[in-house]
Design an enzyme around this catalytic site. Sequence first.
Site, PDB file in Angstrom:
ATOM      1  N   HIS B  91       0.840  -1.210   0.000  1.00 49.79           N
ATOM      2  CA  HIS B  91       0.000   0.000   0.000  1.00 49.79           C
ATOM      3  C   HIS B  91       0.868   1.251   0.000  1.00 49.79           C
ATOM      4  CE1 HIS B  91      -3.658   2.266   1.660  1.00 49.79           C
ATOM      5  NE2 HIS B  91      -2.656   3.119   1.914  1.00 49.79           N
ATOM      6  N   GLU B  92       1.855   1.329   0.888  1.00 52.62           N
ATOM      7  CA  GLU B  92       2.678   2.539   0.977  1.00 52.62           C
ATOM      8  C   GLU B  92       3.514   2.721  -0.273  1.00 52.62           C
ATOM      9  OE1 GLU B  92       0.738   3.385   4.337  1.00 52.62           O
ATOM     10  OE2 GLU B  92       1.990   4.662   3.084  1.00 52.62           O
ATOM     11  N   HIS B  95       1.474   4.284  -2.941  1.00 49.58           N
ATOM     12  CA  HIS B  95       1.460   5.753  -2.788  1.00 49.58           C
ATOM     13  C   HIS B  95       2.715   6.325  -3.441  1.00 49.58           C
ATOM     14  CE1 HIS B  95      -2.069   6.310  -0.444  1.00 49.58           C
ATOM     15  NE2 HIS B  95      -1.605   5.823   0.704  1.00 49.58           N
ATOM     16  N   HIS B 101      -5.751   7.147  -2.381  1.00 49.31           N
ATOM     17  CA  HIS B 101      -6.677   6.138  -1.842  1.00 49.31           C
ATOM     18  C   HIS B 101      -7.871   5.992  -2.795  1.00 49.31           C
ATOM     19  CE1 HIS B 101      -4.761   7.133   2.215  1.00 49.31           C
ATOM     20  NE2 HIS B 101      -4.402   5.904   1.883  1.00 49.31           N
TER      21      HIS B 101
END
Lengths: 41, 650
Positions: B91-92, B95, B101
């Site tokens: 997830h990070e 980014h 998101h």
Amino acid sequence: TPEHFVKDVDGGIDQDIFDINEALGLDLFEGDIRLDGVQDR
Amino acid sequence: NSIIGENYRWPHTIPYVLEDSLEMNAKGVILNAFERYRLKTCIDFKPWTGEANFISVFKGSGCWSSIGNKRVGNQSLSIGENCDRIATIQHEFLHALGFWHEQSRSDRDDYVNIIWDRIQSGKENNFNIYDDQVSDTLNVPYDYTSVMHYSKTAFRNGTEPTIVTRIPDFMDVIGQRMDFSDSDLLKLNRLYNCSSSLSFMDSCNFELENVCGMIQGSGDSADWQRLSQVPSGPESDHSNMGQCAGAGFFMHFNSSAVSTGAMAVLESRTLYPKRGFQCLQFYLYNSGSGSDQLNIYIREYSAGSENGTVTLVEEIKDIPTGSWQLYHVPLKVANKFRVLFGGVRGAGASLGGLSIDDINLSETRCPHHIWRIRNFTQLMGSLDGALYSPPFYSPKGYAFQISLTLSNPTNAGIYFHLISGANDDQLEWPCPWQQATMTLLDQNPDIRQRMSNQRSVTTDPLLTDDDGSYFWDRPSKVGQEALFPNGTQFRRGKGRGTSAFITHERLKSRDFIKGDDVYILLTVEDISHLNTTAPQPVPTNGTPTTSTSTAPTPGLCVNFACENDGVCTVWNGKAECRCPSGDDWWYMGARCEKRGSTRDTIVITASSTAAVFAVMLVVTLLSVYCTRRRYRQKTGPSTAEVPVENEHVF
């Protein structure tokens, strides 16, 4: 069988990214995004 | 839902640094997360060797990242305490690759309702949406299953959900933190124009008649047949478990039709490795004799052998009959090759034969062990206490077991235990830096579409238990007495893991339970090599650095602050600042307090040139003036003005 002899690293709670950051008092954009001036939405 | 602007893109291979501050388990999990990127996307990661921009992963407070490539040189990404879950890291890094998101998309309100009065006060702005001028949906529909979606409880001020999906079935789907969803991958691969991945090689479920380009072997005594059912079994394929009428094929070798020792060979298409190591996975069904076997060969092509050299890699014997079973075969091939499946008729009577389905080949490491749990459905909710795996040995010789708890109404738990084993006298205690990775396999036929759930635990030799003993000390010393099913006594160390491994809802979703079987893949790796402060790589500008010179030494750097994100380092026993720089700008000065840029250089150059020109002009004018004046004096008024008649001759 003997009792289940374990150490639960989560303490029984399924912590999401935002829960972890919130508990640390972080106030990041949308919970886990570090913005700088150029990128402010 | 990506940020718009090419300047935010990273190169396909992203330089990274794992800072010494990271926990050991986090380092191992980050490297596992990179393997998921390599398998399913064209994004790769490589240790920083001085490139202008790189991602520096460190143990900060919490889990956070910036968005996109900020081109600031050292771009930080924090994987703090409790952030060492593989999907959190995925997830990070999404980014960092430029993704926002999922629920902040401009069309969000078509799919979910935000319940504003259930949001913690002051946190409402976390639920803003942004129009398609600032973020790009990449033409992919709204994705409830995205690893980038908030969960229904995000920022809630009580116990009620803050997000309610318009389609109720997705209420417990949003907020999954298992793996990339198909749409995550579609968006990422679209954003970075991916057309292949580093480690995926092939996947075949035999649904297409071309059987993925596989060919019948030559010189064998029978062919493999593409079937959807065999009277003596299997009744259906493994891909769809017979759920799809008119579909569901697999390859079958009818050993009952040949004599003992006869073989049928099925060859894969030609494959081109990049990494030199591979993992072959497939499901196998035996409805023939217990002595039938499946041999795995490799036909490797090299300059000297046009037809390739065939090598036996593995003999799979004693194949249980009557059910589909998962197998892994590690390969080590560096040149162009084919995989050969050789079915061999055993000596015993055969009523059927061998069937294979859902083959996957990738340049990844095979799990060390597989724990297959049969008749899983009846165990759910009925099992009190824990379910223990068979005993396994790690490559270093440590004996271990996994335990699964299913009695909690909401979550299933998973734990890693060291147990007393045959090698204990020769091993190091407390057990140092063995990372146990436990994966609940999503049995999707295609490895690229699997969203397996994974947790890792690392044995920190210095970790102490509540009673002060070393947690990972020798089980015969700190463990409890236990019995194997056959009555053999052993001692089991305290387990370490999580009671919140996966919800029962998710466990029943996707293909975690298939044919009433569940598979837990286990790998126990020695990660002590990640513990040493290895010398940092030499940046391309040639100034050698060692980790001691780059890693701030607490004493010297404590009171030595660097400005503008400068990094304190010790050089020749003195604290100095290393200043950030970009393509056309840099900071300088003892504390990085001054900023420079190529624009300044241009201004300085231009102004100095102008100054020089002005000075030269003045000098030239002066010299012309002086020269003319002297010339005029020579030819001056005294000669010209004396009358001729008054001259005297002597």
